[in-house]
Design a protein around this motif. Structure first.
Motif, PDB file in Angstrom:
ATOM      1  N   ALA A 126      28.123  21.058 -34.135  1.00 22.28           N
ATOM      2  CA  ALA A 126      29.570  21.154 -33.925  1.00 22.28           C
ATOM      3  C   ALA A 126      30.054  20.077 -32.960  1.00 22.28           C
ATOM      4  CB  ALA A 126      29.925  22.535 -33.377  1.00 22.28           C
ATOM      5  N   PRO A 127      31.349  19.751 -33.001  1.00 19.87           N
ATOM      6  CA  PRO A 127      31.899  18.831 -32.002  1.00 19.87           C
ATOM      7  C   PRO A 127      31.733  19.430 -30.606  1.00 19.87           C
ATOM      8  CG  PRO A 127      33.462  19.203 -33.785  1.00 19.87           C
ATOM      9  CD  PRO A 127      32.376  20.201 -33.961  1.00 19.87           C
ATOM     10  N   TYR A 128      31.519  18.575 -29.636  1.00 23.39           N
ATOM     11  CA  TYR A 128      31.426  19.036 -28.249  1.00 23.39           C
ATOM     12  C   TYR A 128      32.711  18.646 -27.534  1.00 23.39           C
ATOM     13  CZ  TYR A 128      29.939  19.611 -23.426  1.00 23.39           C
ATOM     14  OH  TYR A 128      29.858  20.006 -22.113  1.00 23.39           O
ATOM     15  N   CYS A 129      33.378  19.652 -26.943  1.00 19.85           N
ATOM     16  CA  CYS A 129      34.659  19.408 -26.280  1.00 19.85           C
ATOM     17  C   CYS A 129      34.587  19.825 -24.817  1.00 19.85           C
ATOM     18  CB  CYS A 129      35.774  20.195 -26.976  1.00 19.85           C
ATOM     19  SG  CYS A 129      35.973  19.783 -28.723  1.00 19.85           S
ATOM     20  N   ASP A 130      35.445  19.229 -24.003  1.00 20.98           N
ATOM     21  CA  ASP A 130      35.466  19.588 -22.589  1.00 20.98           C
ATOM     22  C   ASP A 130      36.330  20.837 -22.373  1.00 20.98           C
ATOM     23  OD1 ASP A 130      38.116  18.802 -22.671  1.00 20.98           O
ATOM     24  OD2 ASP A 130      37.812  16.938 -21.557  1.00 20.98           O
ATOM     25  N   ASP A 131      36.538  21.202 -21.108  1.00 17.65           N
ATOM     26  CA  ASP A 131      37.271  22.427 -20.785  1.00 17.65           C
ATOM     27  C   ASP A 131      38.713  22.406 -21.275  1.00 17.65           C
ATOM     28  OD1 ASP A 131      35.018  23.334 -19.551  1.00 17.65           O
ATOM     29  OD2 ASP A 131      35.644  22.739 -17.521  1.00 17.65           O
ATOM     30  N   GLN A 132      39.265  21.219 -21.474  1.00 19.21           N
ATOM     31  CA  GLN A 132      40.647  21.089 -21.930  1.00 19.21           C
ATOM     32  C   GLN A 132      40.747  20.929 -23.446  1.00 19.21           C
ATOM     33  OE1 GLN A 132      41.939  17.730 -19.594  1.00 19.21           O
ATOM     34  NE2 GLN A 132      42.549  19.016 -17.855  1.00 19.21           N
ATOM     35  N   GLY A 133      39.605  21.040 -24.133  1.00 15.17           N
ATOM     36  CA  GLY A 133      39.605  20.928 -25.586  1.00 15.17           C
ATOM     37  C   GLY A 133      39.554  19.513 -26.112  1.00 15.17           C
ATOM     38  N   ILE A 134      39.347  18.544 -25.228  1.00  8.41           N
ATOM     39  CA  ILE A 134      39.265  17.145 -25.654  1.00  8.41           C
ATOM     40  C   ILE A 134      37.870  16.873 -26.199  1.00  8.41           C
ATOM     41  CG2 ILE A 134      39.412  14.732 -24.909  1.00  8.41           C
ATOM     42  CD1 ILE A 134      41.342  15.670 -22.715  1.00  8.41           C
ATOM     43  N   GLU A 135      37.822  16.311 -27.395  1.00  8.18           N
ATOM     44  CA  GLU A 135      36.539  16.071 -28.050  1.00  8.18           C
ATOM     45  C   GLU A 135      35.737  14.985 -27.333  1.00  8.18           C
ATOM     46  OE1 GLU A 135      35.566  14.050 -32.158  1.00  8.18           O
ATOM     47  OE2 GLU A 135      36.126  16.154 -32.519  1.00  8.18           O
ATOM     48  N   ILE A 136      34.499  15.302 -27.017  1.00  7.34           N
ATOM     49  CA  ILE A 136      33.588  14.339 -26.384  1.00  7.34           C
ATOM     50  C   ILE A 136      32.675  13.708 -27.428  1.00  7.34           C
ATOM     51  CG2 ILE A 136      31.841  14.011 -24.591  1.00  7.34           C
ATOM     52  CD1 ILE A 136      34.593  14.897 -23.566  1.00  7.34           C
ATOM     53  N   THR A 137      32.085  14.540 -28.274  1.00 10.24           N
ATOM     54  CA  THR A 137      31.275  14.033 -29.384  1.00 10.24           C
ATOM     55  C   THR A 137      31.758  14.694 -30.664  1.00 10.24           C
ATOM     56  OG1 THR A 137      29.580  15.758 -29.091  1.00 10.24           O
ATOM     57  CG2 THR A 137      29.252  13.674 -27.927  1.00 10.24           C
ATOM     58  N   PRO A 138      31.783  13.980 -31.778  1.00 13.87           N
ATOM     59  CA  PRO A 138      32.294  14.543 -33.033  1.00 13.87           C
ATOM     60  C   PRO A 138      31.259  15.435 -33.715  1.00 13.87           C
ATOM     61  CG  PRO A 138      31.507  12.309 -33.407  1.00 13.87           C
ATOM     62  CD  PRO A 138      31.352  12.569 -31.929  1.00 13.87           C
ATOM     63  N   GLN A 139      31.715  16.150 -34.740  1.00 15.70           N
ATOM     64  CA  GLN A 139      30.763  16.889 -35.570  1.00 15.70           C
ATOM     65  C   GLN A 139      29.843  15.888 -36.248  1.00 15.70           C
ATOM     66  OE1 GLN A 139      32.089  20.304 -38.003  1.00 15.70           O
ATOM     67  NE2 GLN A 139      31.241  19.221 -39.769  1.00 15.70           N
ATOM     68  N   ARG A 140      28.573  16.217 -36.333  1.00 14.60           N
ATOM     69  CA  ARG A 140      27.622  15.270 -36.903  1.00 14.60           C
ATOM     70  C   ARG A 140      26.416  16.006 -37.468  1.00 14.60           C
ATOM     71  NH1 ARG A 140      27.628  16.022 -31.745  1.00 14.60           N
ATOM     72  NH2 ARG A 140      25.833  15.778 -30.363  1.00 14.60           N
ATOM     73  N   THR A 141      25.609  15.277 -38.221  1.00 15.58           N
ATOM     74  CA  THR A 141      24.366  15.834 -38.755  1.00 15.58           C
ATOM     75  C   THR A 141      23.192  15.099 -38.129  1.00 15.58           C
ATOM     76  OG1 THR A 141      24.417  14.301 -40.645  1.00 15.58           O
ATOM     77  CG2 THR A 141      25.406  16.482 -40.955  1.00 15.58           C
ATOM     78  N   VAL A 142      22.103  15.843 -37.952  1.00 13.69           N
ATOM     79  CA  VAL A 142      20.877  15.270 -37.393  1.00 13.69           C
ATOM     80  C   VAL A 142      19.757  15.506 -38.404  1.00 13.69           C
ATOM     81  CG1 VAL A 142      19.237  15.304 -35.482  1.00 13.69           C
ATOM     82  CG2 VAL A 142      21.669  15.761 -35.045  1.00 13.69           C
ATOM     83  N   PRO A 143      19.202  14.434 -38.981  1.00  9.60           N
ATOM     84  CA  PRO A 143      18.143  14.602 -39.987  1.00  9.60           C
ATOM     85  C   PRO A 143      16.803  14.969 -39.347  1.00  9.60           C
ATOM     86  CG  PRO A 143      18.532  12.276 -39.592  1.00  9.60           C
ATOM     87  CD  PRO A 143      19.554  13.016 -38.780  1.00  9.60           C
ATOM     88  N   TYR A 144      15.992  15.690 -40.089  1.00  7.46           N
ATOM     89  CA  TYR A 144      14.680  16.091 -39.576  1.00  7.46           C
ATOM     90  C   TYR A 144      13.628  16.043 -40.677  1.00  7.46           C
ATOM     91  CZ  TYR A 144      15.408  20.571 -41.986  1.00  7.46           C
ATOM     92  OH  TYR A 144      15.613  21.525 -42.954  1.00  7.46           O
ATOM     93  N   ASP A 145      12.374  15.926 -40.277  1.00  4.11           N
ATOM     94  CA  ASP A 145      11.225  16.175 -41.152  1.00  4.11           C
ATOM     95  C   ASP A 145      10.578  17.509 -40.773  1.00  4.11           C
ATOM     96  OD1 ASP A 145      11.237  13.672 -42.684  1.00  4.11           O
ATOM     97  OD2 ASP A 145      10.749  12.736 -40.766  1.00  4.11           O
TER      98      ASP A 145
END
Length: 469
Positions: free
Chosen positions: A124-143
């Motif tokens: 999920a996106p990571y947001c600060d206490d004020q709801g401002i997005e710090i990192t976007p939603q993303r996928t992390v590949p794995y084996d």
């Protein structure tokens, strides 16, 4: 001409080496660990030390740890943070620094989905206490994916718990409770009218290890807070701690002798022990029981039962049980996907020796997470070498319950001698402290742990023994 030729050859060789390194990284086995609790962080640290990239060495594995928090704290310490007997800042581990020092990658965010076909974790996106997005939603590949997400308290759909009871599931929960406790005492000190029946009364619902340890710590720390000049609060009359259990005795999952000894110690301290009382509802400043009676309390803590997070329920078609735990094989691989492992509280791991050989599941304890992290570290080596994995076998070293400075009680070596050796007092306290030191050693090594311990001992002589803010 010769220097120019050698320069071209050198540039070509450098480009060739960089390209080879890039290809190697692209084909590197990707291990993703979700959850930086006791087991997840220990595993990431050990794998990074052994296989991660560092100066002068290309990594053998790509190791990524995903957690929604910035720092780690050993979960069995949360009750000490809540009570104010431990300063969070002295014990939390910064994920970014740990990843840098131990050669793995840390990504902040909460897992919200899983694509088994594409072998990707959705974060999920990571947001600060004020709801401002710090990192976007993303996928992390794995084996290889290792889920170590831990557990939450289970309110069993009891009315009012979600709205009016506090929990101790995270650092934020512990800090929030501590602030409310301090505010309650300061409010009582400032008011001129008599205290109401619920004021300065803490009711802890659930008398497992967490509830009992919190009760003992609170009884001590609330009195220490009052001793710092809050003279209008009478510690013997005004401060009250109650622990409530629906079962006939506290610590129902532990041996009877341990339960009886702990009950006697709590009552000797002054903690009210209430058993055989099922909570029917929680309302503002009151706990209501199924028999129609009630208990007034300004602070109500729910510490009864555990379950894995709700989003794990049959996630991506994986098999889960009634409390959302992922069903795993003895190898800790999930029953429906050999590329996904689960460990710690979120895993329903078989324990054939439980219940006198009748079988059961590994209990949600820190010692189990520690053992499983050590086991998986060895199994990753076999997995990379395409060798058969070995089954995990839980070794029960007993249980310990800390009652703060008053005492520690426990049963040791339950799985080693076929019975329980009950211990109490200084030796039990030493064994309890050693469990945390084992966790610290797994993360930091002897040198850092020794220096940190010495620094805490020195600092403790110059600061209050209870956190006052």
């Amino acid at each position: 001409m010769l220097p120019g030729i050698w320069m071209v050859v050198g540039l070509h060789n450098n480009a060739y080496a960089l390209n080879n390194n890039k290809k190697k990284e692209e084909h590197m086995h990707r291990i993703v660990i979700v959850g930086g609790g006791a087991g997840g962080l220990e595993l990431a640290t050990r794998l990074g030390d052994r296989y991660g990239p560092r100066k002068g060495r290309t990594g053998e594995l790509s190791i990524t740890l995903i957690d929604k928090n910035r720092t780690h704290i050993w979960k069995p310490k949360l009750h000490e943070i809540a009570a104010g007997s431990m300063d969070l800042g002295d014990h939390e581990v910064d994920y970014i620094a740990q990843a840098h020092w131990h050669h793995f990658t840390y990504r902040i965010g909460e897992m919200i989905g899983l694509d088994r076909e594409r072998q990707e974790v959705l974060v999920a996106p990571y947001c600060d206490d004020q709801g401002i997005e710090i990192t976007p939603q993303r996928t992390v590949p794995y084996d290889t994916l290792i889920l170590s997400i831990g557990s939450l308290s289970n309110d069993f759909a009891t009315p009012g718990v979600e709205q009016f009871a506090l929990r101790l599931e995270s650092q934020d929960d512990a800090k929030h409770f501590h602030t409310k406790m301090l505010n309650a005492i300061i409010r009582a000190q400032a008011q001129t009218s008599p205290l109401t029946p619920d004021q300065l009364h803490v009711a802890i619902i659930g008398a497992g290890a967490t509830g009992v340890e919190l009760a003992a710590e609170l009884y001590r720390t609330t009195r220490e807070v009052v001793s710092y000049g809050l003279d209008r609060v009478d510690p013997n009359k005004d401060l009250k701690v109650s622990v409530i259990e629906a079962a006939p005795r506290i610590l129902p999952a532990l041996p009877l002798r341990l339960s009886l000894a702990t009950t006697a110690l709590l009552e000797r301290m002054g903690v009210e022990v209430i058993t055989n009382k099922k909570v029917a509802e929680v309302v503002p400043n009151e706990v209501r029981f199924a028999d129609g009676s009630s208990l007034p309390a300004e602070l109500i803590v729910w510490a009864a039962g555990v379950k894995a997070p709700d989003f794990l329920k049959e996630i991506a078609g994986l098999e889960t049980n009634r409390i959302n735990q992922l069903v795993v094989l003895p190898t800790l691989q999930t029953s429906r996907d050999p590329n996904i492992f689960a460990m710690g509280d979120c895993a329903a791991c078989p324990w054939p020796e439980a219940n006198d050989g009748k079988g059961g599941f590994v209990p949600p304890r820190a010692q189990a997470a520690h053992q499983q992290a050590s086991h998986l570290f060895k199994q990753i080596q076999l997995r990379i070498a395409n060798k058969a994995l070995k089954p995990y076998r839980y070794r029960d070293f007993g249980s310990l319950v800390s009652l703060g400075k008053y005492s520690t009680v426990g049963s040791m070596m339950g799985g080693l001698i076929g019975g329980n050796l009950m211990i109490e007092g200084s030796f039990a306290k030493l064994m309890y402290l050693s469990l945390y030191k084992m966790h610290e050693l797994a993360l930091h090594g002897w040198a850092k742990v020794s220096l940190d311990t010495l620094a805490r001992m020195i600092t403790r002589r110059t600061e209050p023994h209870v956190k006052l803010h």
